[in-house]
Design an enzyme around this catalytic site. Structure first.
Site, PDB file in Angstrom:
ATOM      1  N   ASP A  38      -7.775 -29.503 -71.273  1.00 51.26           N
ATOM      2  CA  ASP A  38      -8.425 -30.690 -71.244  1.00 51.26           C
ATOM      3  C   ASP A  38      -9.842 -30.706 -72.188  1.00 51.26           C
ATOM      4  O   ASP A  38     -10.503 -29.627 -71.736  1.00 51.26           O
ATOM      5  CB  ASP A  38      -8.814 -31.246 -69.875  1.00 51.26           C
ATOM      6  CG  ASP A  38      -7.376 -31.904 -69.347  1.00 51.26           C
ATOM      7  OD1 ASP A  38      -6.244 -32.133 -70.063  1.00 51.26           O
ATOM      8  OD2 ASP A  38      -7.267 -32.009 -68.012  1.00 51.26           O
ATOM      9  N   TYR A  77      -7.148 -19.388 -63.976  1.00 51.95           N
ATOM     10  CA  TYR A  77      -8.322 -20.539 -64.267  1.00 51.95           C
ATOM     11  C   TYR A  77      -9.402 -20.287 -62.817  1.00 51.95           C
ATOM     12  O   TYR A  77      -8.823 -19.853 -61.816  1.00 51.95           O
ATOM     13  CB  TYR A  77      -7.792 -22.005 -64.060  1.00 51.95           C
ATOM     14  CG  TYR A  77      -6.654 -22.308 -64.751  1.00 51.95           C
ATOM     15  CD1 TYR A  77      -7.266 -23.064 -65.884  1.00 51.95           C
ATOM     16  CD2 TYR A  77      -5.556 -22.213 -64.688  1.00 51.95           C
ATOM     17  CE1 TYR A  77      -6.383 -23.759 -67.077  1.00 51.95           C
ATOM     18  CE2 TYR A  77      -4.505 -22.652 -65.701  1.00 51.95           C
ATOM     19  CZ  TYR A  77      -5.175 -23.321 -66.674  1.00 51.95           C
ATOM     20  OH  TYR A  77      -4.173 -23.677 -67.746  1.00 51.95           O
ATOM     21  N   ASP A 111     -10.674 -35.533 -61.906  1.00 52.15           N
ATOM     22  CA  ASP A 111     -11.774 -34.929 -62.487  1.00 52.15           C
ATOM     23  C   ASP A 111     -13.074 -35.586 -62.752  1.00 52.15           C
ATOM     24  O   ASP A 111     -13.079 -36.889 -62.560  1.00 52.15           O
ATOM     25  CB  ASP A 111     -11.474 -34.128 -63.831  1.00 52.15           C
ATOM     26  CG  ASP A 111     -11.257 -34.825 -65.095  1.00 52.15           C
ATOM     27  OD1 ASP A 111     -11.707 -35.868 -65.153  1.00 52.15           O
ATOM     28  OD2 ASP A 111     -10.736 -34.209 -66.193  1.00 52.15           O
ATOM     29  N   ARG A 117      -6.059 -29.808 -61.825  1.00 51.81           N
ATOM     30  CA  ARG A 117      -6.587 -31.067 -61.358  1.00 51.81           C
ATOM     31  C   ARG A 117      -5.539 -31.643 -60.294  1.00 51.81           C
ATOM     32  O   ARG A 117      -6.209 -32.051 -59.091  1.00 51.81           O
ATOM     33  CB  ARG A 117      -6.480 -32.072 -62.420  1.00 51.81           C
ATOM     34  CG  ARG A 117      -7.700 -32.000 -63.264  1.00 51.81           C
ATOM     35  CD  ARG A 117      -7.494 -33.232 -64.316  1.00 51.81           C
ATOM     36  NE  ARG A 117      -6.478 -33.146 -65.266  1.00 51.81           N
ATOM     37  CZ  ARG A 117      -5.989 -34.260 -65.942  1.00 51.81           C
ATOM     38  NH1 ARG A 117      -6.489 -35.449 -65.568  1.00 51.81           N
ATOM     39  NH2 ARG A 117      -5.218 -33.931 -66.983  1.00 51.81           N
TER      40      ARG A 117
END
Length: 280
Positions: A68, A96, A110, A203
């Site tokens: 993203d 991540y 987000d 997310r």
């Protein structure tokens, strides 16, 4: 003239590059934007005129899974014949580090979205958070976010949403979480390390954790620290290293990391049929 010869040489070197390497994607630009910038840099260095010249179509370059725009970290890039290896990368495992914020929900899940809900969170302890993480480890079902790169009738869901069109939630799909741990808890912020398979949305994970704790949560920051064998520390080339020579060097180093060499373990590809190009 000598100058022309030099140009020819670096252009030849550029067009002979082949394989996979990794770049650092900063927060802000889209993954496609980073790729375009990289391409421009390389063609400019090789002295290849791009205006109206078909030669720039000849430089084959692609990435192995969208990050993203608000996220940073490892973006795997395929160049030349390496572009054919990118599909395998999509299913490979990724790591991540994510920072979640308790007590607020947004439409995009987000920090870029509109706040849609606020709930108290002061009752939540570090122990509560750690207990909940077990529910999200292993093979789980996950509903992808509405704002995403997934497509409906050939258009990205995020594009449709921004136009104000009604978008139905995608059905939950199986995803794999290899490991999930809480690194830090300073309410309302919590930091997670997650290793997951293809098609996974961090997310959605953060949002689902909030719901599971009877509050809500939204992702504040996301960094991809590893994708397949490529790590942020060791392999990701920062913008100042986007040169033909640095990439050539990196390709040489990275080839040894990839499957096909008997001395190396095969990359995990759990869902070879997985075609979801979208992973945060």
């Amino acid at each position: 003239e000598a100058g022309g010869v030099v140009l020819g040489k670096s252009a030849d070197k550029l067009f002979s590059l082949s394989g996979l390497f990794a770049v650092y994607k900063p927060k802000g630009p889209t993954s496609a934007g980073v790729l375009n910038l990289l391409k421009e840099r390389l063609l400019a260095e090789a002295g290849v005129q791009t205006n109206g010249n078909k030669r720039n179509q000849v430089l084959k370059i692609g990435h192995g899974g969208t990050l993203d725009s608000a996220a940073a970290g490892v973006l795997v890039v395929g160049i030349g014949k390496g572009t054919k290896m990118l599909r395998t990368m999509l299913a490979g495992s990724k790591k991540y580090t994510a920072i979640g914020l308790l007590g607020k929900a947004t439409d995009t899940l987000d920090a870029t979205g509109k706040v849609t809900e606020e709930k108290p969170y002061d009752q939540i302890t570090k122990g509560d958070l750690e207990n909940v993480l077990q529910k999200f480890t292993g093979d789980i079902m996950q509903v992808p976010p509405l704002y995403s790169a997934l497509k409906k009738d050939g258009e990205r869901l995020s594009t449709l949403m921004k136009r104000g069109e009604a978008v139905e939630a995608k059905p939950a799909r199986p995803v794999r979480v290899y490991s999930l741990s809480l690194q830090q808890f300073q309410p309302p912020l919590f930091t997670l390390d997650v290793e997951c398979g293809g098609g996974f949305y961090v997310r959605s994970l953060v949002s689902d954790i909030g719901k599971e704790l009877s509050t809500c949560a939204t992702m504040q920051e996301l960094t991809r620290t590893k994708h397949g064998p490529f790590t942020l520390e060791e392999h990701a080339l920062y913008e100042d290293k986007w040169t033909i020579d640095e990439i050539a060097r990196s390709l040489e180093h990275c080839t040894s990391l990839l499957p096909g060499e008997p001395s190396h373990k095969k990359l995990k590809t759990e869902h070879p049929g997985e075609t979801a190009v979208s992973c945060e």
